[in-house]
Scaffold this motif. Structure first.
Motif, PDB file in Angstrom:
ATOM      1  N   HIS A  75       0.966  -1.143   0.082  1.00  0.00           N
ATOM      2  CA  HIS A  75       0.095   0.019  -0.080  1.00  0.00           C
ATOM      3  C   HIS A  75       0.925   1.344  -0.112  1.00  0.00           C
ATOM      4  CE1 HIS A  75      -3.658   2.331   0.742  1.00  0.00           C
ATOM      5  NE2 HIS A  75      -2.930   3.010   1.520  1.00  0.00           N
ATOM      6  N   ALA A  76       1.796   1.463   1.017  1.00  0.00           N
ATOM      7  CA  ALA A  76       3.022   2.293   0.905  1.00  0.00           C
ATOM      8  C   ALA A  76       3.476   2.687  -0.377  1.00  0.00           C
ATOM      9  CB  ALA A  76       3.985   2.008   1.799  1.00  0.00           C
ATOM     10  N   THR A  77       4.002   1.753  -1.182  1.00  0.00           N
ATOM     11  CA  THR A  77       4.517   2.040  -2.668  1.00  0.00           C
ATOM     12  C   THR A  77       3.451   2.515  -3.454  1.00  0.00           C
ATOM     13  OG1 THR A  77       4.224  -0.455  -3.293  1.00  0.00           O
ATOM     14  CG2 THR A  77       6.155   0.035  -2.281  1.00  0.00           C
ATOM     15  N   LYS A  78       2.227   2.064  -3.456  1.00  0.00           N
ATOM     16  CA  LYS A  78       1.247   2.533  -4.256  1.00  0.00           C
ATOM     17  C   LYS A  78       1.010   4.065  -4.150  1.00  0.00           C
ATOM     18  CE  LYS A  78      -2.225  -0.539  -4.157  1.00  0.00           C
ATOM     19  NZ  LYS A  78      -3.519  -1.112  -4.345  1.00  0.00           N
ATOM     20  N   GLN A  79       1.031   4.520  -2.709  1.00  0.00           N
ATOM     21  CA  GLN A  79       0.800   5.819  -2.319  1.00  0.00           C
ATOM     22  C   GLN A  79       2.090   6.530  -3.088  1.00  0.00           C
ATOM     23  OE1 GLN A  79       0.369   5.773   2.116  1.00  0.00           O
ATOM     24  NE2 GLN A  79      -1.507   6.730   1.579  1.00  0.00           N
ATOM     25  N   GLN A  80       3.403   6.104  -2.861  1.00  0.00           N
ATOM     26  CA  GLN A  80       4.144   6.867  -3.481  1.00  0.00           C
ATOM     27  C   GLN A  80       4.041   7.075  -5.067  1.00  0.00           C
ATOM     28  OE1 GLN A  80       7.491   4.318  -1.455  1.00  0.00           O
ATOM     29  NE2 GLN A  80       8.630   6.213  -1.631  1.00  0.00           N
ATOM     30  N   MET A  81       3.539   5.881  -5.755  1.00  0.00           N
ATOM     31  CA  MET A  81       3.398   6.260  -7.096  1.00  0.00           C
ATOM     32  C   MET A  81       2.369   7.306  -7.263  1.00  0.00           C
ATOM     33  SD  MET A  81       3.697   2.285  -8.656  1.00  0.00           S
ATOM     34  CE  MET A  81       2.220   1.871  -7.887  1.00  0.00           C
ATOM     35  N   ALA A  82       1.239   7.313  -6.429  1.00  0.00           N
ATOM     36  CA  ALA A  82       0.027   8.035  -6.559  1.00  0.00           C
ATOM     37  C   ALA A  82       0.561   9.585  -6.466  1.00  0.00           C
ATOM     38  CB  ALA A  82      -0.921   7.702  -5.632  1.00  0.00           C
ATOM     39  N   GLN A  83       1.494   9.852  -5.474  1.00  0.00           N
ATOM     40  CA  GLN A  83       1.768  11.178  -5.005  1.00  0.00           C
ATOM     41  C   GLN A  83       2.460  11.882  -6.165  1.00  0.00           C
ATOM     42  OE1 GLN A  83       3.731  10.690  -1.444  1.00  0.00           O
ATOM     43  NE2 GLN A  83       1.521  10.378  -0.287  1.00  0.00           N
ATOM     44  N   ASP A 226       1.799   6.669 -22.715  1.00  0.00           N
ATOM     45  CA  ASP A 226       2.891   7.751 -22.914  1.00  0.00           C
ATOM     46  C   ASP A 226       3.757   7.683 -21.633  1.00  0.00           C
ATOM     47  OD1 ASP A 226       1.803   9.047 -25.323  1.00  0.00           O
ATOM     48  OD2 ASP A 226       0.141   9.599 -24.042  1.00  0.00           O
ATOM     49  N   ARG A 227       3.364   7.725 -20.342  1.00  0.00           N
ATOM     50  CA  ARG A 227       3.931   7.506 -19.213  1.00  0.00           C
ATOM     51  C   ARG A 227       3.543   6.365 -18.281  1.00  0.00           C
ATOM     52  NH1 ARG A 227       3.103  13.587 -16.661  1.00  0.00           N
ATOM     53  NH2 ARG A 227       3.311  14.748 -18.690  1.00  0.00           N
ATOM     54  N   PHE A 228       4.615   5.933 -17.786  1.00  0.00           N
ATOM     55  CA  PHE A 228       4.587   4.413 -17.162  1.00  0.00           C
ATOM     56  C   PHE A 228       5.131   4.648 -15.852  1.00  0.00           C
ATOM     57  CE2 PHE A 228       6.146  -0.243 -16.614  1.00  0.00           C
ATOM     58  CZ  PHE A 228       5.166  -0.288 -15.500  1.00  0.00           C
ATOM     59  N   TYR A 229       4.161   4.936 -14.508  1.00  0.00           N
ATOM     60  CA  TYR A 229       4.680   5.317 -13.279  1.00  0.00           C
ATOM     61  C   TYR A 229       4.653   3.711 -12.481  1.00  0.00           C
ATOM     62  CZ  TYR A 229       3.504  10.228 -14.128  1.00  0.00           C
ATOM     63  OH  TYR A 229       3.548  11.275 -14.579  1.00  0.00           O
ATOM     64  N   THR A 230       5.778   3.530 -11.945  1.00  0.00           N
ATOM     65  CA  THR A 230       5.734   2.261 -11.339  1.00  0.00           C
ATOM     66  C   THR A 230       6.809   2.363 -10.119  1.00  0.00           C
ATOM     67  OG1 THR A 230       6.141   0.051 -11.567  1.00  0.00           O
ATOM     68  CG2 THR A 230       7.814   1.213 -12.752  1.00  0.00           C
ATOM     69  N   ILE A 248       8.670   6.018 -15.196  1.00  0.00           N
ATOM     70  CA  ILE A 248       9.269   6.918 -13.997  1.00  0.00           C
ATOM     71  C   ILE A 248       9.181   6.252 -12.741  1.00  0.00           C
ATOM     72  CG2 ILE A 248       8.338   8.995 -12.700  1.00  0.00           C
ATOM     73  CD1 ILE A 248       6.889   9.983 -15.088  1.00  0.00           C
ATOM     74  N   GLU A 249      10.121   5.701 -12.437  1.00  0.00           N
ATOM     75  CA  GLU A 249      10.488   4.738 -11.108  1.00  0.00           C
ATOM     76  C   GLU A 249      10.284   5.533  -9.870  1.00  0.00           C
ATOM     77  OE1 GLU A 249      13.064   1.364 -11.607  1.00  0.00           O
ATOM     78  OE2 GLU A 249      14.055   2.676 -12.675  1.00  0.00           O
ATOM     79  N   CYS A 250       9.221   5.519  -9.051  1.00  0.00           N
ATOM     80  CA  CYS A 250       8.772   6.533  -8.091  1.00  0.00           C
ATOM     81  C   CYS A 250       9.299   6.045  -6.704  1.00  0.00           C
ATOM     82  CB  CYS A 250       7.157   6.503  -8.121  1.00  0.00           C
ATOM     83  SG  CYS A 250       6.306   6.670  -9.715  1.00  0.00           S
ATOM     84  N   VAL A 251       9.310   4.916  -6.415  1.00  0.00           N
ATOM     85  CA  VAL A 251      10.190   4.445  -4.934  1.00  0.00           C
ATOM     86  C   VAL A 251      11.413   4.874  -4.988  1.00  0.00           C
ATOM     87  CG1 VAL A 251      10.237   2.781  -3.329  1.00  0.00           C
ATOM     88  CG2 VAL A 251       8.045   2.687  -4.647  1.00  0.00           C
ATOM     89  N   GLY A 252      11.751   5.755  -3.877  1.00  0.00           N
ATOM     90  CA  GLY A 252      13.046   5.935  -3.520  1.00  0.00           C
ATOM     91  C   GLY A 252      13.365   7.345  -4.523  1.00  0.00           C
ATOM     92  N   ALA A 253      12.569   7.736  -5.237  1.00  0.00           N
ATOM     93  CA  ALA A 253      13.195   8.772  -6.143  1.00  0.00           C
ATOM     94  C   ALA A 253      13.123  10.280  -5.454  1.00  0.00           C
ATOM     95  CB  ALA A 253      12.219   8.751  -7.400  1.00  0.00           C
TER      96      ALA A 253
END
Length: 253
Positions: A75-83, A226-230, A248-253
């Motif tokens: 759930h936390a990783t999905k939140q980071q992607m959403a943000q 066009d954009r892939f957030y993971t 776009i890699e979101c976790v730890g970015a």
């Protein structure tokens, strides 16, 4: 509600849910996140709660199963992607939001925008944005699904086909290197196809676990994204993806 009563309610809620996010607590009690963090600080000082993955959980002394721990982290990783997605949506944009819990988290991340127009068939999205009068929400008609809290059917695909939005944001049931985006329900696949066919910028939000899932309803190949957030993607999975696809890699970015 006074601080002591609110803190007791927070504790009761966490005991029921095992883990609750700060933003959700603030929204539930109609106060700022700063107020909730002060409540959490007090409860953590008492040893009855602990901060965990952007929210609050039961203390380590309480038994947390490996499955529950994985669910919280997921759930936390999905939140980071959403943000991260929300950061890329400018004020004044018109946005189509599709089905699924990941898209609900995107909506929650958009709540602090001042001016948006949202088109959706996802009633959880509408609920998440209801506290901001600066965000106009237009909801499709259709067949209501109780377990998913959304509507599906030809009314929904017709609804999205009546607009051209600035951004269309979808998730997916699974991902396949050859066939692209897949879903478990043909009605969900039809909703996602309608969104990506009627928007200027097509955004996919899906974590790495979707590569290991198996579903059978085709949505679209990656060339229609066009954009892939993971959270992250291996070099092996990137091979074969279109050069035009922005990853776009979101976790730890």
């Amino acid at each position: 509600m006074g601080a002591k009563d609110r803190q007791k309610s927070i504790l009761d809620w966490v005991n029921e849910q095992k883990h609750v996010e700060v933003e959700d607590i603030a929204q539930r009690f109609g106060v700022t996140t700063q107020t909730i963090r002060r409540d959490i600080n007090k409860l953590c000082e008492q040893g009855v709660l602990r901060r965990r993955y952007g929210g609050v959980s039961l203390p380590a002394s309480a038994t947390v199963s490996p499955v529950e721990n994985a669910r919280i982290h997921h759930h936390a990783t999905k939140q980071q992607m959403a943000q991260r997605v929300a950061m890329d949506i400018p004020e004044g944009a018109t946005v189509s939001l599709g089905v699924g819990s990941t898209i609900e988290l995107v909506a929650k991340a958009l709540i602090h925008h001042q001016s948006l127009r949202i088109l959706t068939n996802n009633l959880s999205v509408a609920s998440a944005l209801s506290g901001n009068s600066g965000i106009e929400v237009i909801v499709s008609g259709g067949q209501y699904r109780h377990n998913h809290h959304d509507v599906v059917g030809p009314e929904v695909t017709g609804f999205f086909s009546s607009f051209i939005t600035d951004f269309g944001i979808i998730s997916t049931g699974s991902m396949d290197p050859q066939h692209g985006l897949m879903d478990f329900d043909i009605r969900e696949a039809e909703v996602s196809r309608a969104i990506i066919s009627n928007t200027r910028s097509r955004l996919l939000v899906a974590n790495h676990s979707k590569w290991t899932q198996s579903s059978h309803c085709k949505v679209a190949s990656f060339k229609y994204v066009d954009r892939f957030y993971t959270d992250f993607i291996s070099a092996g999975k990137q091979i074969g993806l279109p050069a035009s696809l922005e990853i776009i890699e979101c976790v730890g970015a």
